[in-house]
Scaffold this motif. Structure first.
Motif, PDB file in Angstrom:
ATOM      1  N   LEU A  81      -4.065  20.119  12.154  1.00 17.93           N
ATOM      2  CA  LEU A  81      -4.674  20.998  13.050  1.00 17.93           C
ATOM      3  C   LEU A  81      -3.878  22.582  12.698  1.00 17.93           C
ATOM      4  CD1 LEU A  81      -6.409  22.371  15.314  1.00 17.93           C
ATOM      5  CD2 LEU A  81      -4.828  21.270  16.896  1.00 17.93           C
ATOM      6  N   THR A  82      -4.453  23.509  12.608  1.00 20.16           N
ATOM      7  CA  THR A  82      -3.732  24.946  12.425  1.00 20.16           C
ATOM      8  C   THR A  82      -4.336  25.734  13.464  1.00 20.16           C
ATOM      9  OG1 THR A  82      -3.917  24.711   9.800  1.00 20.16           O
ATOM     10  CG2 THR A  82      -3.695  26.922  10.848  1.00 20.16           C
ATOM     11  N   ALA A  83      -3.504  26.251  14.483  1.00 17.68           N
ATOM     12  CA  ALA A  83      -3.945  27.164  15.718  1.00 17.68           C
ATOM     13  C   ALA A  83      -3.199  28.272  15.170  1.00 17.68           C
ATOM     14  CB  ALA A  83      -3.143  26.539  16.725  1.00 17.68           C
ATOM     15  N   ILE A  84      -4.070  29.344  15.109  1.00 15.98           N
ATOM     16  CA  ILE A  84      -3.955  30.915  14.754  1.00 15.98           C
ATOM     17  C   ILE A  84      -4.258  31.618  16.018  1.00 15.98           C
ATOM     18  CG2 ILE A  84      -4.475  32.759  13.227  1.00 15.98           C
ATOM     19  CD1 ILE A  84      -5.723  30.662  11.309  1.00 15.98           C
ATOM     20  N   GLN A  85      -3.161  32.482  16.294  1.00 21.33           N
ATOM     21  CA  GLN A  85      -3.443  33.488  17.436  1.00 21.33           C
ATOM     22  C   GLN A  85      -4.792  34.261  17.320  1.00 21.33           C
ATOM     23  OE1 GLN A  85      -0.875  34.432  19.545  1.00 21.33           O
ATOM     24  NE2 GLN A  85      -2.400  35.516  20.690  1.00 21.33           N
ATOM     25  N   ASN A  91     -10.214  35.755  13.022  1.00 18.22           N
ATOM     26  CA  ASN A  91     -11.377  36.305  12.499  1.00 18.22           C
ATOM     27  C   ASN A  91     -11.188  36.708  10.985  1.00 18.22           C
ATOM     28  OD1 ASN A  91     -13.031  35.456  14.797  1.00 18.22           O
ATOM     29  ND2 ASN A  91     -12.634  37.597  15.673  1.00 18.22           N
ATOM     30  N   ASN A  92     -10.126  37.368  10.608  1.00 15.48           N
ATOM     31  CA  ASN A  92     -10.006  38.085   9.515  1.00 15.48           C
ATOM     32  C   ASN A  92      -9.559  36.984   8.509  1.00 15.48           C
ATOM     33  OD1 ASN A  92     -10.564  40.432  10.172  1.00 15.48           O
ATOM     34  ND2 ASN A  92      -8.572  41.136  10.572  1.00 15.48           N
ATOM     35  N   VAL A  96     -11.764  35.469   5.158  1.00 13.37           N
ATOM     36  CA  VAL A  96     -11.321  35.525   3.952  1.00 13.37           C
ATOM     37  C   VAL A  96     -11.455  33.998   3.277  1.00 13.37           C
ATOM     38  CG1 VAL A  96      -8.977  35.851   2.449  1.00 13.37           C
ATOM     39  CG2 VAL A  96      -9.748  37.344   4.433  1.00 13.37           C
ATOM     40  N   ARG A  97     -10.995  32.982   4.002  1.00 17.65           N
ATOM     41  CA  ARG A  97     -11.048  31.704   3.636  1.00 17.65           C
ATOM     42  C   ARG A  97     -12.674  31.363   3.150  1.00 17.65           C
ATOM     43  NH1 ARG A  97      -7.574  27.273   6.760  1.00 17.65           N
ATOM     44  NH2 ARG A  97      -8.638  26.023   5.323  1.00 17.65           N
ATOM     45  N   MET A  98     -13.499  31.725   4.097  1.00 20.90           N
ATOM     46  CA  MET A  98     -14.645  31.113   3.883  1.00 20.90           C
ATOM     47  C   MET A  98     -15.408  32.027   2.426  1.00 20.90           C
ATOM     48  SD  MET A  98     -15.510  29.127   6.031  1.00 20.90           S
ATOM     49  CE  MET A  98     -17.647  29.178   6.149  1.00 20.90           C
ATOM     50  N   SER A  99     -14.839  33.313   2.235  1.00 18.63           N
ATOM     51  CA  SER A  99     -15.236  34.223   1.313  1.00 18.63           C
ATOM     52  C   SER A  99     -14.868  33.547  -0.027  1.00 18.63           C
ATOM     53  CB  SER A  99     -15.005  35.501   1.330  1.00 18.63           C
ATOM     54  OG  SER A  99     -15.598  36.026   2.619  1.00 18.63           O
ATOM     55  N   TYR A 111     -20.012  33.637  17.756  1.00 18.59           N
ATOM     56  CA  TYR A 111     -21.801  33.348  17.463  1.00 18.59           C
ATOM     57  C   TYR A 111     -22.197  34.417  16.438  1.00 18.59           C
ATOM     58  CZ  TYR A 111     -26.869  33.101  17.453  1.00 18.59           C
ATOM     59  OH  TYR A 111     -28.224  32.880  17.050  1.00 18.59           O
ATOM     60  N   THR A 112     -21.307  35.686  16.279  1.00 16.51           N
ATOM     61  CA  THR A 112     -21.967  36.618  15.207  1.00 16.51           C
ATOM     62  C   THR A 112     -21.484  36.061  13.874  1.00 16.51           C
ATOM     63  OG1 THR A 112     -21.186  38.378  17.005  1.00 16.51           O
ATOM     64  CG2 THR A 112     -21.120  38.865  14.395  1.00 16.51           C
ATOM     65  N   TYR A 113     -20.364  35.502  13.894  1.00 18.92           N
ATOM     66  CA  TYR A 113     -19.707  34.847  12.475  1.00 18.92           C
ATOM     67  C   TYR A 113     -20.670  33.585  12.120  1.00 18.92           C
ATOM     68  CZ  TYR A 113     -15.872  38.119  12.123  1.00 18.92           C
ATOM     69  OH  TYR A 113     -15.066  39.372  11.888  1.00 18.92           O
TER      70      TYR A 113
END
Length: 514
Positions: A81-85, A91-92, A96-99, A111-113
């Motif tokens: 598990l990676t928990a990011i602020q 979101n950024n 980046v990871r998805m792209s 929901y927007t993403y």
């Protein structure tokens, strides 16, 4: 525990059948990891790594993570598990990871993403799995919310996320009971009474210190007047809701100018904290605790938790804050507005995962397990005998739960029975929790609206708030409210946003017409 037992009783038969079907469905393709749901893992197989990414803080190291250890042992997994602020950083990084094709195996998004990723073909359509592989989770979520929650994770008619059970509302008007007693007043039940009590708190020295140093109402911006809007049947500025059989945006509600006029009446009378529109963080809370105002719209978690009671009692041992019902007005009695069907998280799985059936099955196993009674207790309360005990059928937290349990929610993928969970975690606030959940609110429809291209919602919201502030502070006459709407439409293209929102609400089946 009664409500939760009923939920799990309703799920039990279907869950057992679904687990068996899911296990059979995976067959030899799972590399020996047949079985699913409540711990059907083949313990002889190598653990299956599941990378989860979500916003959050406070996650312990894997060696000190009791929840990870218990889940891994039960399911034959290695959950990373990676928990990011939360916020833009999360979101950024996710985008980046998805792209780049560097997908987490299971992740949360907005929901927007979610809509963007779905339309780009980056995330898995979960629709085919909900009645079989994910049926235990689906039933759990639906029983603790409603069928409408699935509409909130739908894009072009297909379901692309596991919605976490919605949060429950926390907020209400709080008032100084000792001030009421000092002035021999009753709690206000109508808008007129609210005005009179706020005026008395400002002018009649409710704390008895012989100084003119108190106000009736403090808070933050227009949230401070949520029950006032509700008394006129108006949602929070900018929200969408049904009214008289039609979906309406709050700015276009014919009662909005009346609600603003009453707020202006309060401000004109000098009974409102003059810094209300600029208060940030905990400033308004601290003003209330310091005896500078006697009415505030806040969540019980910010007023009646033991730590906060201790704070204001340290300042004044006689101080007593109590919640009160929303005041009655021309359109009824609503404690502001709330999106009851808004998922508290949206969990998505990358589409590429359908090529790895063994891992996909393990992800389903995890989601189903934390939706069952044993797994849900684990991710809510921790380890029995360490973080909690069960006494006469009731969960009783140990002192260690308060010390170590602040991260457990990160594993609550499908959610929890909120009322029960909160009352276990905060037993001294059980009455406040019940009160906040049951008081009526206007049901809003906003959480799955994606603004159209060419519309800058941040700019429009900023302008609208600035103009509403002018109206209530007498810097602009309310007779110009129609002109305000025209500028909102012509300069900021708000009509495009409203039209698109109405279309989306109708397409999602959240209202009869949009």
């Amino acid at each position: 525990m009664a409500k939760k037992q009923l939920v799990f009783a309703l799920l039990a038969a279907g869950a057992l059948a679904s687990f068996m079907l899911a296990g059979c469905g995976s067959g030899n393709e799972t590399g020996g990891a047949e079985g699913s749901g409540e711990g059907g893992a083949n313990q002889a197989s190598a653990p299956v790594t599941i990378n989860m990414t979500l916003p959050g803080t406070g996650l312990p190291t894997p060696d000190n993570d009791d929840i990870k250890k218990a889940l891994d042992e039960k399911l034959g997994t290695d959950i990373q598990l990676t928990a990011i602020q939360s916020g833009d950083d999360y979101n950024n990084q996710l985008r980046v990871r998805m792209s780049a094709g560097n997908y987490p195996d299971l992740f949360t998004t907005s929901y927007t993403y979610l809509k963007e990723f779905a339309e780009k073909g980056l995330i898995l359509d979960l629709t085919p799995y909900l009645e079989k592989e994910l049926k235990p989770a689906k039933d759990f979520i639906t029983n603790l919310s409603s069928e409408d929650i699935w509409k909130k994770v739908t894009v072009n008619g297909k379901i692309y996320a596991i919605p976490r059970v919605p949060d429950v509302p926390f907020s209400s008007f709080w008032i100084r009971q000792d001030w009421l007693d000092n002035l021999k007043l009753n709690p206000p039940t109508t808008l007129d009474e609210l005005f009179e009590v706020a005026k008395a708190f400002t002018e009649q020295d409710p704390d008895g210190n012989k100084k003119n140093d108190t106000y009736g109402i403090t808070g933050q911006k227009f949230d401070a007047f949520s029950p006032v809007f509700g008394a006129y049947g108006v949602g929070q500025p900018g929200t969408f809701y049904e009214k008289d059989g039609n979906v309406i945006n709050a700015y276009y509600d014919p009662n909005m100018p009346e609600a603003l006029a009453f707020i202006k009446k309060l401000i004109d009378a000098g009974v409102v904290d003059p810094e209300l529109m600029t208060n940030k963080g905990t400033v308004d809370q601290q003003k209330a605790f310091q005896g500078k105002a006697g009415i505030i719209f806040k969540g019980w978690i910010e007023i009646s938790k033991d730590e906060f009671v201790n704070q204001y009692k340290t300042i004044n041992p006689k101080a007593e804050w109590v919640h009160i019902d929303a005041p009655k007005g021309p359109a009824g009695q609503f404690n502001g507005s709330f999106d009851f069907d808004m998922p508290s998280r949206y969990y998505a799985i990358p589409k590429a995962m359908e090529k790895d059936k063994a891992k996909l099955q393990k992800i389903f196993d995890l989601i189903n397990y934390v939706s069952g009674e044993e797994g849900n207790d684990l991710v809510m309360y921790g380890i029995e005998g360490k973080h909690y005990n069960v006494v006469d059928g009731k969960v009783e937290p140990t002192e260690l739960m308060a010390v170590e349990g602040n991260y457990f929610h990160l594993y609550q993928i499908t959610g929890r029975p909120n009322k029960e969970y909160l009352e276990v975690k905060f037993p001294n606030q059980a009455e406040d929790i019940e009160f906040a959940i049951r008081i009526p609110r206007i049901k809003t429809l906003d959480s799955s609206i994606v603004p159209p291209t060419g519309f800058n919602k941040a700019d429009a919201d900023r302008y609208a708030e600035e103009e509403l502030v002018k109206f209530v502070y007498g810097k602009r006459p309310l007779s110009e409210y129609g002109d305000f709407l025209k500028t909102l439409e012509t300069t900021f293209k708000y009509n495009l946003y409203v039209d698109e929102a109405m279309k989306q609400i109708k397409e999602q089946g959240l209202a009869n017409n949009g």
